[in-house]
Design a protein around this motif. Structure first.
Motif, PDB file in Angstrom:
ATOM      1  N   TRP A 145     -29.759  27.032  14.419  1.00 39.96           N
ATOM      2  CA  TRP A 145     -30.493  25.806  14.064  1.00 39.96           C
ATOM      3  C   TRP A 145     -30.005  24.590  14.870  1.00 39.96           C
ATOM      4  O   TRP A 145     -28.829  24.277  14.879  1.00 39.96           O
ATOM      5  N   PRO A 157     -24.677  24.899  16.697  1.00 41.77           N
ATOM      6  CA  PRO A 157     -25.742  24.911  15.690  1.00 41.77           C
ATOM      7  C   PRO A 157     -25.336  24.107  14.454  1.00 41.77           C
ATOM      8  O   PRO A 157     -24.157  24.079  14.090  1.00 41.77           O
ATOM      9  N   VAL A 158     -26.295  23.459  13.842  1.00 41.22           N
ATOM     10  CA  VAL A 158     -26.012  22.680  12.628  1.00 41.22           C
ATOM     11  C   VAL A 158     -25.988  23.640  11.446  1.00 41.22           C
ATOM     12  O   VAL A 158     -27.010  24.254  11.117  1.00 41.22           O
ATOM     13  N   THR A 169     -31.871  32.667  11.238  1.00 43.96           N
ATOM     14  CA  THR A 169     -32.373  31.516  12.002  1.00 43.96           C
ATOM     15  C   THR A 169     -31.468  30.295  11.876  1.00 43.96           C
ATOM     16  O   THR A 169     -31.369  29.496  12.793  1.00 43.96           O
ATOM     17  N   LYS A 170     -30.814  30.156  10.733  1.00 45.80           N
ATOM     18  CA  LYS A 170     -29.957  28.984  10.551  1.00 45.80           C
ATOM     19  C   LYS A 170     -28.755  29.034  11.499  1.00 45.80           C
ATOM     20  O   LYS A 170     -28.173  27.993  11.812  1.00 45.80           O
ATOM     21  N   GLU A 171     -28.400  30.220  11.934  1.00 47.69           N
ATOM     22  CA  GLU A 171     -27.223  30.342  12.799  1.00 47.69           C
ATOM     23  C   GLU A 171     -27.471  29.839  14.229  1.00 47.69           C
ATOM     24  O   GLU A 171     -26.548  29.790  15.039  1.00 47.69           O
TER      25      GLU A 171
END
Lengths: 349, 349, 349, 349
Positions: B291, B346-347, B287-289
């Motif tokens: 974000w 993405p952050v 999911t962070k990829e």
């Protein structure tokens, strides 16, 4: 209270080992007499674990079966894959009782071990000696056994959640799908990019799809329980928390069964087993509700629209999924009440 | 650059509304001219959101269709369930274009809405007018439409991950099981025990099993795509993180298909659609990829042992799952490039 | 829009480097033309950073001044301590402009560097050339300078929070105590026990008390501003979050000054500087309120009982504390508006 | 083992109350016989706390002194500010022993209470009766006392970290600055925007600067210890974690004292008190190292450059900062070993 059983822990500097130290500190009939680490032998355990200051400050021992035998009656192995396979023969020869928390002796087939673990298997003779210590299921085999192989964390949550329904024929084993999620401590203490704080915090990650070494362990037991070969789909996820496993499991229901029926079936199946708590209809356990404790909590949702049941099963991966169940096995092995030293209330919040 | 399209946001004090403000701040062809909140009208938006200090400090407007029309061309509704149903008629009458982020106009059947939302449905005439704005799938209907119903967060991740395979007949729709996980911001800004920090941190929770209002939304689209009624098993979990949704999906594969085949099928299906990124074989998105971005990333694992495919699909629930896709729909509606103002990296981390 | 300034980034695989890539992706007058990593040269950047899929997929370049010069006008160095010291001479010789994000050129005294960094210092001639790029304070020196040393993350939050009061003589510099807290991304991407998820989650840790290498950097600037030697007490803490720095600072107030007076002093001092936001009396910024943005937010509390002021200053350590301020320096250096490409709304929540 | 002392807990549905239940579950000489909540009387405690399933499932009692007296010997009050002030007179009249975990009886001056708590104070006669139960400092007064006021969480960490140095005259009390940080559970279980998950996760927040009600409590004790009035600067921060407090404290050193000298002074001061652990020179405790336990760990750093000492003191706010110290006070009050039922190893990780 008499003389306590003396315990040695090999692999004391990993999370499984240090959790054994924590839990055994309040056991009424056992005491840890040797903390062992081949990599850190000779240094104080507080060097890596300052939280033990004032509690245990001794130097770590090296692995030496004769020295262990002089100090201990039972050895817990909390070592990385492949280590127990090598150590067990000499420990058994030294007439030590063994509870192995690693995966080295769970699978009874060397070929299967080598396929999934990508390492040489232990000698088959020893594989056969090891009793698979899923306490609520195989407790009768654990009693008086000298050598226990403690189940994996995922298999514990998963199997306790599936076995009564499989055994009763209420679900079709060929339809089982297991979506499992774990906190990061399950990956151990070894630092890597995959367990780096900034990579995992505020992140959710699926890993090892269809390749996790706990798959054959789960299938071995399900096949045993179903009395026919079972293969399953099993997915693991890393959740941004330290402790906790949840297995969300899906299967086609056989016959007309409501959620309430499942609650009743499981309550009856686990009657008298304090560490399995079946939740009432409409309530599903969260991982925090078993945090720091040896409980496995289970809830159900039958969906008439799809004819499937969803089963939610949670444990603390380091307790019921590792050190706690190992102590439960010690208790059973010694003929004690299985809850001895394990009656912790979950830490909440 | 010419004159920008003027945007009003009703529900500016919720997380969806404030994310629209963030994203539209850098849109080259649109500008927010009215931030509206019935509950906080007359107070500065920075009172609840100090992070907007020096960026937007105006007072919140009240909901008044005529006043909105005087200030804006397009209205975004980021309101709780039941509110848009009441507001939309007067907004359409005031000749405003509408993009509704709530669930009020997604289901075309009032009975279905009332069954799942436990609230009175909007007038059926308006339900029929609303175009379901799953941008990559129904973009051709969004073009020039005056009234868009923006999809739910879970349906977006889920449907983008399933549609190509369902459409191609590669998976059996009757076998689909969706295990979905979300960060907590999906629950909105309203404080409750269920979103209290100490209850959710270091915790994982399954909720609303078989009862989530996104189930009929997912089934509506899958049935449309499969050209036959589809029912699914859908479970939602709350993960201790703020943003991110992952849908892990399971289905029986029809025919001989490898993971690589799925990669190719999906790449071809989504060709030219920048916001869907198909990962190579053996790689699953986290999911962070995605974000903070409008991406939906998808990966696959076919298991020959079980004959099933596992599909992992991730989004940022507040961007692709809400405000980002709403702006993507604005872009398509206006005939602009769909990526306008949305090309965020993405952050990470 | 004309031709863009071409940027090379050395150290593209660290968090500072990858944040430069994210921020520069939307810069109107600059573009990244070479991503460089000595350790990973020849591999695609997406191997370590799958979130860049479809955005940047080129291979990483090796460090070669001539090759860099052929591709770029300005080089950003986001390298570990000690690396820039070695690279800068050849890069300057190749007539490249340099913005160094490491600490190698911040301290003007080689002896001081060696004392605090425990490494050989850069050549003193180069130390003197480097302009210390605390943008709001030394922006006039940055204009047209070919070689900028970008400030550290802690010094940025700390100095912006202290300088106006020190300069005005409102606080006694000899009484300054700085209690600083940082998210974990400040420690970089290198995996270690100290940044292991299970060790840092649900944990708060003080580290390097009185020994942090940012102490001499803070004192250098405070001494410059106060026109006399200043020594300070400075403590750093690791907080279980990824991004964000807060400096909570204490000093004895000189003269009768209220919190409101401080607000006014700072607003006037930073007038026209968009990235410093002074909060009204009674409001203190949180780190999330600047998350993902280039803002530094500051609040005050004067306590009449003790005669001290408490100053709270927050930044995103990877933006204003690293990549964002570096781009702000690029903007100033080139004579552009300092906010170019940096007008992000903080990501909230 | 003889008859156990019977305990009633008023406020059983708050975090302090539920932690008392957890800790007392394994106390050898005390047992909880009544769990009381005025707001939830008549409902099962498991309704709000499913983690107690199978452990305690009784209905919550209402507050009724006569009924309590029939069931219990000692009452713990874990109630919000203002409640204990009203209940205590009737409980004392019913001849119950009292340990009050709220702040209602800590300050001896009604005026001071009203100034800081913004509520009516308890009757001064009762204020004077209550013994301030900072166990390691005032344990001799706790012995045999019928009415104990348990210290606040911040004061416990702070005072244990400061008292030996103040008492020895090694630090100048007028220079003390306390930068305190807490996990979110300290804010209790009441849901509000200020404790909403999405607002606090990945966020760090300073609050109540110079206004926290623990300030007069800290100053009361420091003034007592220093034998002169002491005022301090005290700042509180909310850290994204559930449990844990760290006080980082600063003061000017009087005389020539090294960190090692402080270690020795404190070890000697706390000799025989198991719950205070003094760390060796160069080592500072983290909050996780006392998590779930009743320890207070303290470390030091003297800085010759500034002439100041930094003292780091950590506790688990719900254990040593609330329920654990309350049980420690019960133990002392009853003349038992103070560690009874509290010898938990910290939960790590």
């Amino acid at each position: 209270m008499g003389i306590k059983v003396k315990i040695a822990i090999i692999g004391s500097t990993g999370y499984g080992g240090v959790e054994l130290i924590r839990l055994l500190a309040s056991h009424p009939l056992a005491e840890v007499t040797s903390v062992i680490s081949s990599s850190s032998a000779g240094t104080p355990i507080t060097e890596g674990y300052p939280h033990l200051t004032g509690i245990r400050e001794e130097l770590l021992d090296d692995v030496d079966p004769a020295a262990i035998k002089a100090k201990a009656d039972v050895v817990f192995l909390a070592t990385p894959a492949g280590v127990a396979a090598k150590l067990v023969p000499s420990l058994l020869e030294a007439d030590l009782k063994i509870i192995d928390l690693s995966g080295d002796f769970r699978l009874k087939s060397p070929a299967l071990y080598e396929q999934w673990y990508k390492k040489p298997a232990a000698d088959e003779a020893y594989l056969k000696q090891a009793v698979f210590g899923l306490a609520e299921i195989y407790g009768d085999q654990v009693l008086n056994a000298p050598f226990i192989s403690n189940p994996g964390c995922y298999p514990t949550a998963t199997l306790l959640g599936l076995i009564p329904a499989v055994k009763a024929g209420w679900i079709d084993p060929s339809t089982i799908i297991i979506d499992a999620k774990s906190g990061v401590s399950g990956a151990g203490r070894g630092a890597s990019l995959g367990t780096h704080y900034s990579e995992l915090n505020e992140n959710l990650k699926a890993y090892k799809l269809n390749q996790h070494q706990h798959i054959p362990e789960i299938e071995m037991v399900l096949s045993d329980v179903a009395s026919k070969p079972v293969v399953t789909t099993f997915t693991t996820h890393l959740v941004p928390m330290t402790r906790g496993i949840m297995s969300t499991m899906y299967a086609a229901v056989q016959g007309e069964r409501s959620s309430a029926d499942f609650v009743e079936l499981y309550r009856s199946y686990y009657e008298g087993r304090k560490f399995v708590r079946i939740r009432p209809e409409g309530q599903w356990p969260t991982t925090k509700e078993v945090w720091g404790s040896n409980y496995c909590d289970i809830g159900f949702a039958v969906d008439e629209r799809t004819g499937r049941v969803t089963i939610v099963s949670v444990i603390d991966n380091l307790v019921k999924g590792a050190a706690g169940q190992a102590i439960q096995n010690l208790n059973i092995m010694m003929g004690w009440d299985e809850t001895l030293g394990l009656q912790f209330v979950p830490v909440y919040p």
